[in-house]
Design an enzyme around this catalytic site. Structure first.
Site, PDB file in Angstrom:
ATOM      1  N   ASP A 370     -80.372  13.003  21.287  1.00 22.96           N
ATOM      2  CA  ASP A 370     -79.962  11.718  20.722  1.00 22.96           C
ATOM      3  C   ASP A 370     -78.654  11.887  19.952  1.00 22.96           C
ATOM      4  OD1 ASP A 370     -80.270   9.045  19.253  1.00 22.96           O
ATOM      5  OD2 ASP A 370     -82.172   9.124  20.327  1.00 22.96           O
ATOM      6  N   HIS A 423     -79.586   6.815  14.774  1.00 25.86           N
ATOM      7  CA  HIS A 423     -80.605   6.543  15.791  1.00 25.86           C
ATOM      8  C   HIS A 423     -81.553   7.726  15.969  1.00 25.86           C
ATOM      9  CE1 HIS A 423     -82.034   5.659  19.974  1.00 25.86           C
ATOM     10  NE2 HIS A 423     -81.854   4.396  19.622  1.00 25.86           N
ATOM     11  N   SER A 606     -86.228   2.106  22.485  1.00 18.16           N
ATOM     12  CA  SER A 606     -85.899   3.379  21.858  1.00 18.16           C
ATOM     13  C   SER A 606     -86.938   3.757  20.817  1.00 18.16           C
ATOM     14  CB  SER A 606     -84.524   3.303  21.176  1.00 18.16           C
ATOM     15  OG  SER A 606     -83.482   3.437  22.092  1.00 18.16           O
TER      16      SER A 606
END
Length: 898
Positions: A370, A423, A606
């Site tokens: 990520d 994220h 996600s």
């Protein structure tokens, strides 16, 4: 006596071709030159006649190569050929003259000495429809030369290109962005090709099969990829390095090797080049492209053209764009409801059995590939492995001042304070945030460990960098020159894009074979567009659910979906607890210019994917031998999920929403018994019924699971749709007839569902699509050739159809099987892929026609375009295999004219 036009013998071919110059077309009945019985008189012949018609929604390119076919140019927007919606078109294009492909054929080829480089079609299309072009490769036929490369464009009614598909793939595919009038341009980038173009609904079997079988299609200009770069992998037998080959092909284009894999054989290398160099730009002008509607169109187009040139070289295993991936954005649309909480997946009960801790003291490791992770987050203390890595190779994208290194710390993916996503940190907290520490949030598998792998930066991430991160996490060779002390058990990929990469699929296959489980988010498009890596084989694709266990409004869906999990909705408070229904997890606050631990709500697939990754970590803790194949079986059996929507697998939820308690129990069962008991799984074939313009169709109902259910009801709700049993057993399984009535219905698309319920409480629904009105059309024929095959398997007589499809032949007494088809490329062979084919009475069940002392008439035959299914590996259809017999004249078209 008329002369036969085509024979296998090339000397005879050349003689007959000369004799036919100046002849016109028309139906004829003749005998071959060897029909004399030796007595000096010709045998008596008898008339055989009939009619050939085309299957509905079958059309033909108006300028095919056959000189005897009707002709109308469709080589420009002004002369575009009008076609109906929901149609299949057989077509032909060639970049240069076809003379010399087939010995003696030049006088019969319309484009022997000129190009037919492009075909334009005009159609009214609806948003979401799919245009698929199958480029025929008939290398199995020694007489054919179909080595062409075809690309496609979609052009709006103002002349601007709005979609495209550019590659060397067998299939090119585009999606219609909005409803309206369009031009479709099919053009020969190189060589000579037949093609089959299908315009389908977005839920059509063609589009679904392409996605479900991971069939590679072309890259669109609108796809996200890095201009001036390519991934290239050489064949193991090549003596050239990747950089040398590209330098030789793209001269003076500033080739640079950006990866350590300079030879590019064991894995792909990353190369850059100057797409503005004259040698590259020249590739972009090989076809008459329309003006670009965006500033970087030409550069992206030149990049794809350069990659095509390289991909065609014999030494190259693969060459493709360096696709850009992004962390799936957090949707903020208020149209739909979504929440996440641990009780929704029975996680508190699962924690009674597993928290992710193994009895042997080893760790379950989940790699988060990520944006990296904020390594100093207070709620991730002790939860991270020490051997994470940063694989962002571009220093301008990395935001940390360098390329790849062993520091996966996330500096942010935006240079403005307060705008970074953090994220990867959020994803990591969902999987394994520290728990029972009187701080922040809990993680699903809080006794497991997170391996942070950084691949997404300021501009997202490239497929090449993501490949390296995945290879590293799995303990396989990668650009870092090292591997982690303990490879990951599970890889979480909450990222993706809509372009399919063969290099990524190859990496995933290798990682799967190494025993590593890969979980990916399905995407936040809110439609059936397939995102990758979720769409690849050997990946667990995860969609999102809302607080009511409905599919989240943003969740991408489709036949490739495996599971669903809570994804959150920051706009709602459906559980009335006073908090937004997003997924609360670890984040970073850098508004002061210094990173500090914080928490926040996100929503999206996600966020759904790490729930599945975390639950699998719980499973791996109680059953360390859990393999990807074990897990696939458990998912397909419904053993680790709550079935939502249609019974069994469906496109909205896959096999259901993850249930942590069921999952851990299933792993414990494997640890003790090694078996999985299948529940009842009702299944229809097909799973989606598209009736089109016909009045009826059939489906078969089976139980794909265990138990002994009986069907209690089969019903439809729409007044125009009815279903009746045909051949069923005592339990109600078997064949059903579906019929439609179009009376008083307006033109358009129609859809309904047939609901099937069993006495066990299980049910399944079958979607039925129907069209009414002008969006469909009748079949259209080009010239067809009717071949008479005798009992020895030799074609002894032929006829050609008139404009209305009628034909007449004169044949001697005997038994014959009649085959019919087109020859749009003039290779003297009918029924190959890309051409029409039929038989009397049907292609699947040909029957013998006996000719004796009287004429035979009324022989009706229907032809349809031959193309292999998406899953076929042999491009020769069953009809082709039957008719191409060694030593006979079968399939050799021998048209006879007066």
């Amino acid at each position: 006596m008329s002369a036969r036009r085509w024979f296998i013998n090339p000397i005879t071919l050349s003689l007959i071709a000369v004799a036919l110059q100046g002849c016109g077309s028309g139906s004829s009945a003749i005998t071959s030159s060897d029909d004399d019985d030796g007595s000096g008189t010709e045998p008596e012949t008898h008339a055989v006649s009939g009619t050939v018609s085309a299957a509905s929604n079958t059309l033909v390119d108006s300028d095919i190569n056959d000189i005897y076919a009707d002709y109308s140019s469709n080589n420009s927007l002004a002369t575009a050929q009008a076609i109906t919606n929901l149609v299949t078109v057989q077509g032909f294009v060639t970049k240069s003259g076809t003379r010399g492909r087939i010995s003696g054929a030049a006088s019969l080829e319309r484009f022997a000495d000129s190009a037919d480089q492009e075909d334009y079609y005009a159609a009214s299309l609806q948003a979401g429809q799919t245009i698929v072009v199958h480029v025929v490769d008939d290398s199995s036929n020694p007489n054919a030369l179909y080595n062409g490369d075809v690309d496609i464009q979609l052009i709006d009614d103002t002349g601007n290109s709005v979609a495209s598909s550019i590659s060397t793939s067998t299939y090119e595919s585009m999606t219609v962005p909005t409803s309206g009038d369009y031009y479709i341009r099919v053009y020969a980038y190189d060589g000579t090709s037949k093609y089959v173009m299908s315009i389908t609904t977005s839920s059509s079997s063609v589009a679904n099969r392409l996605a479900a079988t991971n069939t590679t299609t072309g890259t669109a200009i609108s796809d996200d990829f890095v201009s001036n770069q390519m991934l290239i992998q050489m064949k193991p037998t090549s003596l050239l390095s990747a950089s040398n080959l590209v330098s030789n092909k793209l001269t003076n284009s500033g080739i640079k090797t950006l990866s350590t894999s300079t030879m590019g054989k064991q894995r792909p290398a990353l190369l850059s080049f100057d797409a503005s160099a004259s040698s590259v730009l020249a590739l972009a002008t090989t076809t008459s492209q329309l003006p670009a509607e965006s500033g970087n169109y030409q550069q992206k187009f030149a990049t794809l053209m350069a990659i095509k040139q390289v991909a065609e070289q014999d030494d190259v295993l693969l060459a493709e764009p360096n696709y850009l991936r992004t962390a799936f954005a957090t949707p903020n649309d208020r149209r739909y409801n979504e929440q996440w909480n641990y009780s929704a997946i029975d996680l508190p009960l699962a924690w009674e059995l597993s928290t992710g801790e193994r009895s042997d003291g080893t760790d379950v490791v989940v790699a988060v590939v990520d944006t990296g992770v904020f390594l100093s987050h207070s709620d991730l203390s002790g939860q991270l492995t020490s051997d994470g890595y940063d694989f962002i190779s571009s220093s301008s994208n990395a935001n940390d001042g360098d390329g790849i290194d062993n520091n996966p710390d996330d500096p942010g993916d935006n240079t403005t304070a307060g705008l970074s996503s953090w994220h990867g940190t959020h994803v990591a907290g969902t999987i394994a945030a520290s728990t029972n520490n009187n701080l922040g949030v809990a993680g699903i598998a809080w006794a497991a460990k997170i391996m942070p792998v950084r691949v997404l930066g300021l501009q997202g991430g490239t497929s090449y960098d993501i490949l390296q991160g995945m290879y590293y996490a799995a303990g396989l060779s990668n650009d870092s020159g090292t591997v982690p002390d303990q490879p990951a058990d599970i890889i979480n990929l909450s990222l993706g894009g809509t372009s399919r990469s063969q290099a990524e699929q190859n990496a995933i296959t290798a990682i799967h074979d190494a025993g590593v489980i890969i979980v990916a988010a399905s995407g936040n498009d809110g439609n059936s567009t397939v995102n990758y890596p979720a769409g690849y084989t050997d990946v667990i694709a995860v969609g999102a659910t809302d607080a009511a266990d409905n599919i989240a409004y943003y969740s991408s869906y489709g036949s490739h979906l495996d599971l669903a999990a809570p994804g959150g909705d920051t706009n709602r408070d459906l559980n009335n607890d006073g908090y937004q229904d997003g997924i609360l997890s670890t984040l970073v606050n850098d508004s002061s210019g210094t990173r500090r631990s914080s928490y926040g709500y996100y929503n999206g697939t996600s966020m759904a994917a790490p729930h599945v990754a975390g639950v699998i970590a719980l499973m791996k803790a109680v059953y360390p031998e859990l393999t990807p194949d074990n897990l696939d079986s458990l998912i397909a059996s419904g053993s680790i999920s709550d079935d939502l929507g249609d019974s069994g697998h469906d496109n909205d939820f896959g096999y259901g929403r993850i249930n942590a308690l069921k999952a851990v129990n299933a792993a414990l069962e494997l640890a003790t018994t090694g078996t999985v008991v299948l529940p009842v799984l009702l299944q229809t074939s097909p799973s989606l019924m598209s009736i089109g313009s016909t009045d009826s169709a059939r489906f078969t109902l089976t139980n794909a699971g265990g138990g002994e259910p009986a069907i209690t009801s089969v019903s439809a709700t729409a007044s125009w749709l009815s279903v009746t049993p045909e051949t069923i057993d005592a339990q109600g399984f078997g064949s059903y007839l579906v019929s439609v009535t179009r009376t008083d219905l307006a033109d358009g698309y129609y859809s309904d569902k047939i609901t099937i319920t069993s006495n066990t409480g299980n049910s399944v629904t079958l979607s039925v699509n129907m069209t009414v009105g002008t969006i469909t059309g009748d079949g259209e024929l080009t010239i067809q050739y009717v071949l008479f095959m005798d009992s020895n398997g030799d074609v002894v007589e032929e006829a050609v159809t008139n404009s209305d499809g009628s034909f007449t032949a004169s044949v001697t007494a005997g038994d014959y099987v009649l085959y019919v088809g087109s020859d749009i490329d003039v290779d003297y062979v009918i029924c190959t892929d890309g051409e029409t084919c039929g038989a009397y009475p049907t292609l699947n069940n040909p029957e013998t026609v006996t000719v004796s002392d009287s004429p035979v008439s009324g022989l009706a035959m229907t032809v349809s375009i031959q193309t292999p299914t998406v899953t076929d590996t042999d491009t020769t259809s069953s009809a082709s295999a039957l008719l191409q017999r060694s030593g006979s004249l079968a399939r050799q078209r021998s048209l006879t004219l007066p």
